[in-house]
Design an enzyme around this catalytic site. Structure first.
Site, PDB file in Angstrom:
ATOM      1  N   TYR A 139     -51.919  -6.186 -19.512  1.00 24.06           N
ATOM      2  CA  TYR A 139     -50.890  -6.722 -19.035  1.00 24.06           C
ATOM      3  C   TYR A 139     -50.150  -5.318 -18.462  1.00 24.06           C
ATOM      4  O   TYR A 139     -49.414  -5.404 -17.204  1.00 24.06           O
ATOM      5  CB  TYR A 139     -49.967  -7.265 -20.326  1.00 24.06           C
ATOM      6  CG  TYR A 139     -48.397  -7.050 -20.108  1.00 24.06           C
ATOM      7  CD1 TYR A 139     -47.797  -7.922 -19.051  1.00 24.06           C
ATOM      8  CD2 TYR A 139     -47.454  -6.044 -20.535  1.00 24.06           C
ATOM      9  CE1 TYR A 139     -46.300  -7.830 -18.777  1.00 24.06           C
ATOM     10  CE2 TYR A 139     -46.124  -6.209 -20.200  1.00 24.06           C
ATOM     11  CZ  TYR A 139     -45.659  -6.903 -19.532  1.00 24.06           C
ATOM     12  OH  TYR A 139     -44.089  -6.966 -18.921  1.00 24.06           O
ATOM     13  N   LYS A 156     -48.796  -4.748 -14.832  1.00 26.55           N
ATOM     14  CA  LYS A 156     -47.280  -4.282 -14.237  1.00 26.55           C
ATOM     15  C   LYS A 156     -47.332  -2.896 -13.559  1.00 26.55           C
ATOM     16  O   LYS A 156     -46.524  -2.759 -12.644  1.00 26.55           O
ATOM     17  CB  LYS A 156     -46.462  -4.261 -15.360  1.00 26.55           C
ATOM     18  CG  LYS A 156     -46.247  -5.636 -16.127  1.00 26.55           C
ATOM     19  CD  LYS A 156     -45.613  -6.651 -15.344  1.00 26.55           C
ATOM     20  CE  LYS A 156     -44.098  -6.251 -15.011  1.00 26.55           C
ATOM     21  NZ  LYS A 156     -43.329  -7.295 -14.264  1.00 26.55           N
ATOM     22  N   THR A 180     -41.444  -2.636 -16.077  1.00 27.02           N
ATOM     23  CA  THR A 180     -41.486  -2.505 -17.685  1.00 27.02           C
ATOM     24  C   THR A 180     -41.627  -1.317 -18.144  1.00 27.02           C
ATOM     25  O   THR A 180     -42.332  -0.232 -17.489  1.00 27.02           O
ATOM     26  CB  THR A 180     -42.362  -3.493 -18.536  1.00 27.02           C
ATOM     27  OG1 THR A 180     -42.419  -3.038 -19.737  1.00 27.02           O
ATOM     28  CG2 THR A 180     -44.093  -3.222 -17.887  1.00 27.02           C
ATOM     29  N   ASP A 181     -41.088  -0.761 -19.276  1.00 23.91           N
ATOM     30  CA  ASP A 181     -41.258   0.352 -19.796  1.00 23.91           C
ATOM     31  C   ASP A 181     -42.900   0.624 -20.375  1.00 23.91           C
ATOM     32  O   ASP A 181     -43.246   1.789 -20.523  1.00 23.91           O
ATOM     33  CB  ASP A 181     -40.387   0.845 -20.929  1.00 23.91           C
ATOM     34  CG  ASP A 181     -40.523  -0.219 -22.461  1.00 23.91           C
ATOM     35  OD1 ASP A 181     -41.406  -1.216 -22.207  1.00 23.91           O
ATOM     36  OD2 ASP A 181     -39.839   0.020 -23.500  1.00 23.91           O
ATOM     37  N   GLU A 182     -43.680  -0.469 -20.616  1.00 27.89           N
ATOM     38  CA  GLU A 182     -44.883  -0.274 -20.972  1.00 27.89           C
ATOM     39  C   GLU A 182     -45.814   0.283 -19.999  1.00 27.89           C
ATOM     40  O   GLU A 182     -47.209   0.734 -20.210  1.00 27.89           O
ATOM     41  CB  GLU A 182     -45.492  -1.784 -21.236  1.00 27.89           C
ATOM     42  CG  GLU A 182     -44.852  -2.381 -22.415  1.00 27.89           C
ATOM     43  CD  GLU A 182     -45.637  -3.562 -23.163  1.00 27.89           C
ATOM     44  OE1 GLU A 182     -46.887  -3.413 -23.022  1.00 27.89           O
ATOM     45  OE2 GLU A 182     -45.105  -4.351 -23.792  1.00 27.89           O
TER      46      GLU A 182
HETATM   47  P1  NAD Z   1     -41.382 -15.216 -19.101  1.00 33.99           P
HETATM   48  O1  NAD Z   1     -42.711 -15.183 -19.718  1.00 33.99           O
HETATM   49  O2  NAD Z   1     -40.427 -15.803 -20.289  1.00 33.99           O
HETATM   50  O3  NAD Z   1     -40.972 -15.704 -17.869  1.00 33.99           O
HETATM   51  C1  NAD Z   1     -41.716 -15.446 -16.763  1.00 33.99           C
HETATM   52  C2  NAD Z   1     -41.467 -16.635 -15.779  1.00 33.99           C
HETATM   53  O4  NAD Z   1     -42.229 -16.268 -14.596  1.00 33.99           O
HETATM   54  C3  NAD Z   1     -41.756 -17.860 -16.248  1.00 33.99           C
HETATM   55  O5  NAD Z   1     -40.636 -18.780 -15.808  1.00 33.99           O
HETATM   56  C4  NAD Z   1     -43.178 -18.312 -15.337  1.00 33.99           C
HETATM   57  O6  NAD Z   1     -43.032 -19.870 -15.185  1.00 33.99           O
HETATM   58  C5  NAD Z   1     -42.956 -17.598 -14.273  1.00 33.99           C
HETATM   59  N1  NAD Z   1     -44.181 -17.218 -13.510  1.00 33.99           N
HETATM   60  C6  NAD Z   1     -45.188 -16.738 -13.929  1.00 33.99           C
HETATM   61  N2  NAD Z   1     -46.306 -16.611 -13.056  1.00 33.99           N
HETATM   62  C7  NAD Z   1     -46.021 -16.988 -12.004  1.00 33.99           C
HETATM   63  C8  NAD Z   1     -46.333 -17.211 -10.676  1.00 33.99           C
HETATM   64  N3  NAD Z   1     -47.521 -16.997 -10.515  1.00 33.99           N
HETATM   65  N4  NAD Z   1     -45.466 -17.745  -9.754  1.00 33.99           N
HETATM   66  C9  NAD Z   1     -44.284 -18.248  -9.992  1.00 33.99           C
HETATM   67  N5  NAD Z   1     -43.936 -17.983 -11.302  1.00 33.99           N
HETATM   68  C10 NAD Z   1     -44.372 -17.391 -12.333  1.00 33.99           C
HETATM   69  O7  NAD Z   1     -41.193 -13.318 -19.143  1.00 33.99           O
HETATM   70  P2  NAD Z   1     -39.823 -12.727 -19.310  1.00 33.99           P
HETATM   71  O8  NAD Z   1     -39.809 -12.132 -20.822  1.00 33.99           O
HETATM   72  O9  NAD Z   1     -38.428 -13.413 -19.029  1.00 33.99           O
HETATM   73  O10 NAD Z   1     -39.953 -11.391 -18.380  1.00 33.99           O
HETATM   74  C11 NAD Z   1     -39.666 -11.375 -16.812  1.00 33.99           C
HETATM   75  C12 NAD Z   1     -40.045 -10.142 -16.606  1.00 33.99           C
HETATM   76  O11 NAD Z   1     -39.454  -9.051 -17.152  1.00 33.99           O
HETATM   77  C13 NAD Z   1     -41.525 -10.155 -16.108  1.00 33.99           C
HETATM   78  O12 NAD Z   1     -41.882  -9.333 -15.103  1.00 33.99           O
HETATM   79  C14 NAD Z   1     -41.912  -9.020 -17.394  1.00 33.99           C
HETATM   80  O13 NAD Z   1     -42.825  -8.035 -17.146  1.00 33.99           O
HETATM   81  C15 NAD Z   1     -40.620  -8.167 -17.427  1.00 33.99           C
HETATM   82  N6  NAD Z   1     -40.248  -7.478 -18.559  1.00 33.99           N
HETATM   83  C16 NAD Z   1     -40.063  -8.072 -19.764  1.00 33.99           C
HETATM   84  C17 NAD Z   1     -39.518  -7.584 -20.865  1.00 33.99           C
HETATM   85  C18 NAD Z   1     -39.429  -8.298 -22.059  1.00 33.99           C
HETATM   86  O14 NAD Z   1     -39.138  -8.058 -23.217  1.00 33.99           O
HETATM   87  N7  NAD Z   1     -39.308  -9.692 -22.152  1.00 33.99           N
HETATM   88  C19 NAD Z   1     -39.240  -6.291 -20.820  1.00 33.99           C
HETATM   89  C20 NAD Z   1     -39.463  -5.432 -19.705  1.00 33.99           C
HETATM   90  C21 NAD Z   1     -39.803  -6.116 -18.628  1.00 33.99           C
HETATM   91  O1  DAU Z   2     -41.525  -3.133 -23.823  1.00 36.87           O
HETATM   92  C1  DAU Z   2     -41.300  -4.236 -22.851  1.00 36.87           C
HETATM   93  C2  DAU Z   2     -42.312  -5.413 -23.213  1.00 36.87           C
HETATM   94  O2  DAU Z   2     -41.722  -6.008 -24.240  1.00 36.87           O
HETATM   95  C3  DAU Z   2     -42.298  -6.439 -22.038  1.00 36.87           C
HETATM   96  O3  DAU Z   2     -42.851  -5.731 -20.861  1.00 36.87           O
HETATM   97  C4  DAU Z   2     -43.291  -7.573 -22.311  1.00 36.87           C
HETATM   98  O4  DAU Z   2     -43.179  -8.393 -21.431  1.00 36.87           O
HETATM   99  C5  DAU Z   2     -42.756  -8.069 -23.571  1.00 36.87           C
HETATM  100  O5  DAU Z   2     -43.579  -9.185 -24.030  1.00 36.87           O
HETATM  101  C6  DAU Z   2     -42.523  -6.893 -24.918  1.00 36.87           C
HETATM  102  O6  DAU Z   2     -43.989  -6.676 -25.151  1.00 36.87           O
HETATM  103  P1  DAU Z   2     -44.334  -6.080 -26.789  1.00 36.87           P
HETATM  104  O7  DAU Z   2     -45.825  -6.221 -27.028  1.00 36.87           O
HETATM  105  O8  DAU Z   2     -43.523  -4.878 -27.109  1.00 36.87           O
HETATM  106  O9  DAU Z   2     -43.528  -7.540 -27.330  1.00 36.87           O
HETATM  107  P2  DAU Z   2     -43.848  -8.480 -28.633  1.00 36.87           P
HETATM  108  O10 DAU Z   2     -42.821  -9.285 -28.901  1.00 36.87           O
HETATM  109  O11 DAU Z   2     -45.223  -9.027 -28.225  1.00 36.87           O
HETATM  110  O12 DAU Z   2     -44.199  -7.391 -29.849  1.00 36.87           O
HETATM  111  C7  DAU Z   2     -43.070  -6.562 -30.269  1.00 36.87           C
HETATM  112  C8  DAU Z   2     -43.911  -5.732 -31.616  1.00 36.87           C
HETATM  113  O13 DAU Z   2     -44.087  -6.466 -32.534  1.00 36.87           O
HETATM  114  C9  DAU Z   2     -45.097  -5.050 -30.842  1.00 36.87           C
HETATM  115  O14 DAU Z   2     -45.053  -3.853 -31.629  1.00 36.87           O
HETATM  116  C10 DAU Z   2     -46.288  -5.900 -31.670  1.00 36.87           C
HETATM  117  C11 DAU Z   2     -45.413  -6.622 -32.606  1.00 36.87           C
HETATM  118  N1  DAU Z   2     -45.799  -7.974 -33.269  1.00 36.87           N
HETATM  119  C12 DAU Z   2     -45.719  -8.968 -32.402  1.00 36.87           C
HETATM  120  C13 DAU Z   2     -46.100 -10.120 -32.498  1.00 36.87           C
HETATM  121  C14 DAU Z   2     -46.257 -11.263 -31.328  1.00 36.87           C
HETATM  122  C15 DAU Z   2     -46.153  -8.068 -34.492  1.00 36.87           C
HETATM  123  O15 DAU Z   2     -46.077  -7.276 -35.418  1.00 36.87           O
HETATM  124  N2  DAU Z   2     -46.427  -9.358 -34.859  1.00 36.87           N
HETATM  125  C16 DAU Z   2     -46.223 -10.564 -34.118  1.00 36.87           C
HETATM  126  O16 DAU Z   2     -46.610 -11.736 -34.237  1.00 36.87           O
END
Ligand code: NAD
Ligand code: DAU
Length: 339
Positions: free
Chosen positions: A148, A152, A123-125
């Site tokens: 988190y 990662k 992730t970019d985080e």
């Molecule tokens: P999500 O929470 O929607 O999905 C995660 C999935 O992983 C779920 O289906 C869950 O059941 C499964 N899982 C969790 N722990 C597990 C384990 N121990 N064994 C097997 N399965 C397991 O997450 P997402 O948003 O789809 O993110 C997917 C990937 O992309 C993650 O690695 C996350 O860190 C990365 N990512 C997400 C974002 C974002 O904006 N959502 C951005 C950058 C990177």
């Molecule tokens: O940047 C990539 C990441 O983006 C992924 O690695 C993570 O899995 C994904 O959850 C996401 O993380 P963020 O913390 O950026 O996403 P979130 O949707 O939780 O929050 C987006 C922004 O909005 C962040 O600055 C926090 C803010 N926020 C979030 C929630 C849930 C609010 O202001 N109010 C809220 O209720």
């Protein structure tokens, strides 16, 4: 012989988009998912019958090795993770188990079975936060700030170590914030949609000035397919859209779409409520994605207007799913949001 592609976290938000596109591309993916609170096989209903599913925990090595011995995958795409920053602040242990131990087990099993390519979804985080200027390149130092992000970064570095030490062909992908259909409503965009259509306060952390780079989920997966097709082992690829927005502006855009689609007496913006900031809240993420653009010819193509409209209308059409998921978040929200 055709590749056997094993996908972890394929019942999650981003992983399921990978599985759906993989099936469209003629693959028969092997999906491994523990079905945690955020996993849901309904995300794969459009491609039912075209993938094989194992319910398994990546943190359990014997379960994982058994699946690998059975399926002998040639490519592993590793999405499975605990993914929500706020949960990592309240309950960090699961992040260490799933994201660090889980990744180690997959790398180890991939080494045992001589996997041809392991795509490690980071992730970019992991880079930490930016001020108003500059971008993270693949060479920027890792300075993760939340539990988190640390888990990662450890996942990401474990992948690097298996490439360097054992020659396992690991390519690492660092996407920016994804959004789109099927995202669990603990994340900002679906949460704001849910709160707005219920005419409840839409919680924005701090002053709403924090900036994220928003990538439509199908674009993200197209980028990951480019890495799968022609990415180089040992390399890291940022995937971003270049679309940076303040949280407050994202929520206002959602409100305006809803004002058009289901108008109320007052504009939805009147529901916006500023709440106590997230501890350690990263100010801004912004990626330099030129490497994937020039080397793998990938460019995200969905505008935010198009992606957000598709997202809002998808949640309106799939309101039951949204309601079901959000109903389980009430206790978490009570604990999390303080004025
Ligand atoms: P999500 O929470 O929607 O999905 C995660 C999935 O992983 C779920 O289906 C869950 O059941 C499964 N899982 C969790 N722990 C597990 C384990 N121990 N064994 C097997 N399965 C397991 O997450 P997402 O948003 O789809 O993110 C997917 C990937 O992309 C993650 O690695 C996350 O860190 C990365 N990512 C997400 C974002 C974002 O904006 N959502 C951005 C950058 C990177
Ligand atoms: O940047 C990539 C990441 O983006 C992924 O690695 C993570 O899995 C994904 O959850 C996401 O993380 P963020 O913390 O950026 O996403 P979130 O949707 O939780 O929050 C987006 C922004 O909005 C962040 O600055 C926090 C803010 N926020 C979030 C929630 C849930 C609010 O202001 N109010 C809220 O209720």
């Amino acid at each position: 012989m055709a590749d056997t592609v094993l996908v972890t976290g394929g019942a999650g938000f981003i992983g399921s988009e990978f599985v759906r596109q993989a099936v469209e591309n003629g693959l028969y993916p092997i999906v491994v998912d523990r079905l945690t609170y955020s996993g849901d096989l309904r995300r794969l209903s459009p491609v039912i019958g075209n993938f094989k599913f194992y319910e398994a925990n990546t943190a359990n090595y014997s379960e994982i090795l058994e699946i690998f011995n059975q399926e002998k995958p040639s490519i592993v795409v590793h999405f499975a993770a605990e993914s929500h920053v706020d949960r990592s602040i309240f309950e960090p242990h699961a992040f260490i188990d799933s994201n660090i131990k889980g990744t180690l087990n997959l790398l180890e099993a991939s080494k045992e079975l001589a996997v041809r390519l392991f795509i490690n979804i980071s992730t970019d985080e992991v880079y930490g936060e930016l001020g108003t200027q500059g971008y993270f390149s693949e060479d920027s130092p890792l300075k993760p700030n939340s539990p988190y992000a640390v888990s990662k970064a450890a996942q990401d570095m474990l992948g690097r170590s298996y490439y360097k030490t054992f020659g396992l062909p690991v390519a690492t992908v660092r996407p920016s914030n994804n959004y789109g259909p099927w995202q669990y409503p603990e994340k900002l965009i679906p949460l704001a949609i849910f709160k707005a259509i219920h005419l409840e306060e839409i919680p924005i952390y701090g002053n709403g000035e924090n900036i994220r780079e928003w990538l439509f989920v199908s674009d993200c997966i197209e980028g990951i397919f480019k890495v799968l097709e022609s990415g180089k082992p040992g390399e890291v690829y940022n995937i971003g859209s270049g679309i940076e927005l303040k949280n407050i502006d994202v929520v206002k855009k959602i409100c305006r779409i809803l004002d058009d689609l289901i108008p109320q007496k007052k504009p939805y913006e009147s529901l916006i409520t500023f709440v106590k900031d997230r501890p350690g809240h990263d100010f801004r993420y912004g990626l330099d994605s030129s490497k994937i653009q020039y080397e793998l010819h990938f460019q995200a193509h969905t505008s935010f207007e198009e992606g957000l409209y598709k997202t809002v209308t998808w949640y309106l059409k799939n309101r039951e799913w949204l309601e079901e998921k959000a109903s389980k978040l009430r206790d978490f929200w009570t604990k999390n949001y303080k004025k």
